[in-house]
Structure formats: structure tokens, C-alpha cells
Design a protein around this motif. Structure first.
Motif, PDB file in Angstrom:
ATOM      1  N   GLY A 128       0.792  -1.080  -0.057  1.00  0.00           N
ATOM      2  CA  GLY A 128      -0.085   0.045  -0.127  1.00  0.00           C
ATOM      3  C   GLY A 128       0.796   1.432  -0.120  1.00  0.00           C
ATOM      4  O   GLY A 128       0.347   2.335  -0.300  1.00  0.00           O
ATOM      5  N   ALA A 129       2.029   1.310   0.420  1.00  0.00           N
ATOM      6  CA  ALA A 129       2.943   2.400   0.219  1.00  0.00           C
ATOM      7  C   ALA A 129       3.029   2.864  -0.966  1.00  0.00           C
ATOM      8  O   ALA A 129       3.391   1.896  -1.856  1.00  0.00           O
ATOM      9  N   PRO A 130       3.329   4.101  -1.324  1.00  0.00           N
ATOM     10  CA  PRO A 130       3.641   4.446  -2.748  1.00  0.00           C
ATOM     11  C   PRO A 130       5.265   4.486  -2.909  1.00  0.00           C
ATOM     12  O   PRO A 130       5.935   4.455  -1.964  1.00  0.00           O
ATOM     13  N   VAL A 131       5.528   4.043  -4.148  1.00  0.00           N
ATOM     14  CA  VAL A 131       7.099   3.817  -4.553  1.00  0.00           C
ATOM     15  C   VAL A 131       7.785   5.180  -3.911  1.00  0.00           C
ATOM     16  O   VAL A 131       8.903   4.787  -3.662  1.00  0.00           O
ATOM     17  N   CYS A 132       7.404   6.347  -4.133  1.00  0.00           N
ATOM     18  CA  CYS A 132       7.843   7.390  -3.669  1.00  0.00           C
ATOM     19  C   CYS A 132       8.442   7.583  -2.162  1.00  0.00           C
ATOM     20  O   CYS A 132       9.311   8.115  -1.881  1.00  0.00           O
ATOM     21  N   SER A 133       7.631   6.772  -1.381  1.00  0.00           N
ATOM     22  CA  SER A 133       8.272   6.675  -0.074  1.00  0.00           C
ATOM     23  C   SER A 133       9.842   6.044   0.093  1.00  0.00           C
ATOM     24  O   SER A 133      10.487   6.334   1.089  1.00  0.00           O
ATOM     25  N   ILE A 134       9.994   5.092  -0.509  1.00  0.00           N
ATOM     26  CA  ILE A 134      11.289   4.498  -0.843  1.00  0.00           C
ATOM     27  C   ILE A 134      12.232   5.608  -1.197  1.00  0.00           C
ATOM     28  O   ILE A 134      13.392   5.886  -0.449  1.00  0.00           O
ATOM     29  N   GLY A 135      11.863   6.284  -2.388  1.00  0.00           N
ATOM     30  CA  GLY A 135      12.938   7.530  -2.697  1.00  0.00           C
ATOM     31  C   GLY A 135      13.062   8.474  -1.572  1.00  0.00           C
ATOM     32  O   GLY A 135      14.163   9.075  -1.317  1.00  0.00           O
ATOM     33  N   LYS A 136      12.128   8.978  -0.841  1.00  0.00           N
ATOM     34  CA  LYS A 136      12.198   9.945   0.020  1.00  0.00           C
ATOM     35  C   LYS A 136      13.065   9.583   1.379  1.00  0.00           C
ATOM     36  O   LYS A 136      13.839  10.052   1.669  1.00  0.00           O
ATOM     37  N   ALA A 137      12.888   8.272   1.432  1.00  0.00           N
ATOM     38  CA  ALA A 137      14.039   7.682   2.628  1.00  0.00           C
ATOM     39  C   ALA A 137      15.310   7.673   2.331  1.00  0.00           C
ATOM     40  O   ALA A 137      16.126   8.234   3.000  1.00  0.00           O
TER      41      ALA A 137
END
Length: 249
Positions: A128-137
């Protein structure tokens, strides 16, 4: 995928034991090729879109896709070795940046924090998390340490295909809203730089280097998305991958 990931991890550990001053990347490629074939698998990079070798070896300012050759590793170098194996119809993909001999403090910081950024990206994975959460971290950590984030090369879906359509950027853009789903398998493989993340390609059309010639590091795991976390597939039965065994403290 677990079996392929485990084998990739074991082969990368094997490759890491070969890294030393005076060793050529050609010799590492040859030994790794033999090891993969001995285990009953195929080195995925070999002949992939014309790539001529079985592993990628990216030294110092080379960001990724460095082609093994007769250049000997030198004391103070850093080198990323990227191993992918094709086993029973699926791929396992993993890489680590190794330190060669006595490495300067800036390079040690780059290697250490690139590894840390990868694990922060992995920690953002859940259904459910958007892929942008990976890049943000990843990008938040890189900025904290004043490191550049390469945008041209990203993580990717992996399974029966070496690179599937799923894209995993290592930088943050709000528009990257594709939701992660339980059962997805993909890589996270940030490439961070000491200077500018801008790059250019050599004439071989594979080797990507930093435009300012400053150093770059990369770490990579293949992952399986679960409801509430990521499972790292590129680990040995003991729960280790090369990123753990060769960690920079």
C-alpha cells in the motif's frame, strides 16, 4: 526467488573474498562466472542486451555497469560488484561496494552511508505504500550527509524477467504514486556520489561515470513485499548478505 536470491548472495560473498590490491576485475569476472555455472545457474548479465561479461565491476567514479577488464585494483580504490544469477526461471540480483585496502575517510563515509540509505529505503517497503516513500527515505539520508543521488538509474521489478516494468526511483517525487503490493519482487539499489550526481556514458555504451570524476557507491538487494515489511531475498540461510558481511563501521 528465494533460492535465486540466496545463490546470488553466496556468489557475491565469494566475489568479495577475491577483492584485493593487484587483482584485475577480469579475473574476478572469470572466477564468478565459473562459480555461478558450477552451481547450476547462469550469469544474467552475460549477453544481456549485448553486455559482454558475467558481472559488473564499477570502480571509483564509475557509477554502474562497469565492464571487467585488465585494470588491476589499487590500494584505496572502491569497487562495486553487481551479481545477478538466473536459476530455475527467475533472477536474483544484488551488489555491494567493497573497499580495496586502505581507503580514505571520504570514501568510507560514502560507502557506509550508501549502505545505510539502502536499508532506510528497504524499511519504507510495505503493501500500500507508494514507491515515492522509498526514494524519500533514501534521498533524505543522502542530503543529510551531503551526498548526491543518481537519478538516471533506478531499482526495478525482477523475477522471471531481469528487469520488469516496475520502477523504483531512489529520489523523491510526489508523482511516483504506484502502490507497492504484497508479492511484488523488486530491487532497491541506490547510487550515491561524493559530488554531483550528473553523469555521462563511455563509448562502450554501458559504463556510466560521474561527470566531475568524484566517487560513487552502490548497494543492492532483491526484495519481496509483504503486508507490513520487505523480505530481503538476497541473503544466505544465516540471514546474511554481502552488505552485512562487508559492512563499513
Amino acid at each position: 526467488m528465494r533460492r535465486a536470491g540466496q545463490m546470488a548472495a553466496e556468489v557475491l560473498l565469494f566475489a568479495g573474498r577475491l577483492v584485493a590490491p593487484g587483482v584485475t576485475t577480469d579475473s574476478i569476472d572469470a572466477r564468478v562466472h565459473e562459480e555461478i555455472v558450477r552451481r547450476g545457474a547462469y550469469p544474467s548479465p552475460l549477453n544481456y542486451r549485448g553486455y559482454p561479461k558475467s558481472v559488473c565491476t564499477s570502480i571509483n567514479e564509475v557509477i554502474c555497469h562497469g565492464i571487467p577488464d585488465s585494470r588491476a585494483l589499487a590500494d584505496g580504490d572502491i569497487v562495486n560488484i553487481d551479481v545477478t544469477v538466473f536459476l530455475d526461471g527467475v533472477h536474483g540480483d544484488t551488489s555491494v561496494t567493497f573497499e580495496v585496502g586502505d581507503v580514505d575517510d571520504h570514501s568510507r563515509l560514502l560507502v557506509r552511508e550508501t549502505r545505510a540509505a539502502m536499508y532506510l529505503g528497504i524499511g519504507a517497503v510495505r503493501s500500500g505504500a507508494p514507491v515515492c516513500s522509498i526514494g524519500k527515505a533514501i534521498e533524505s539520508h543522502a542530503r543529510l550527509h551531503r551526498l548526491g543521488v543518481v537519478r538516471e538509474f533506478i531499482g526495478h521489478g525482477v523475477g522471471t524477467e531481469f528487469h520488469s516494468g516496475l520502477q523504483i526511483p531512489h529520489y523523491y517525487e510526489r508523482s511516483h504514486t504506484t502502490p507497492l503490493e504484497t508479492g511484488m519482487t523488486f530491487t532497491i539499489e541506490p547510487m550515491l556520489t561524493l559530488g554531483s550526481p550528473n553523469l555521462y556514458l563511455w563509448d562502450d555504451e554501458w559504463t556510466a561515470v560521474t561527470a566531475d570524476q568524484r566517487r560513487s557507491a552502490q548497494f543492492e538487494h532483491t526484495l519481496l513485499c509483504h503486508d507490513d515489511e520487505a523480505e530481503i531475498l538476497t541473503r544466505t540461510p544465516a540471514g546474511e548478505g554481502a552488505a552485512e558481511v562487508y559492512a563499513t563501521e
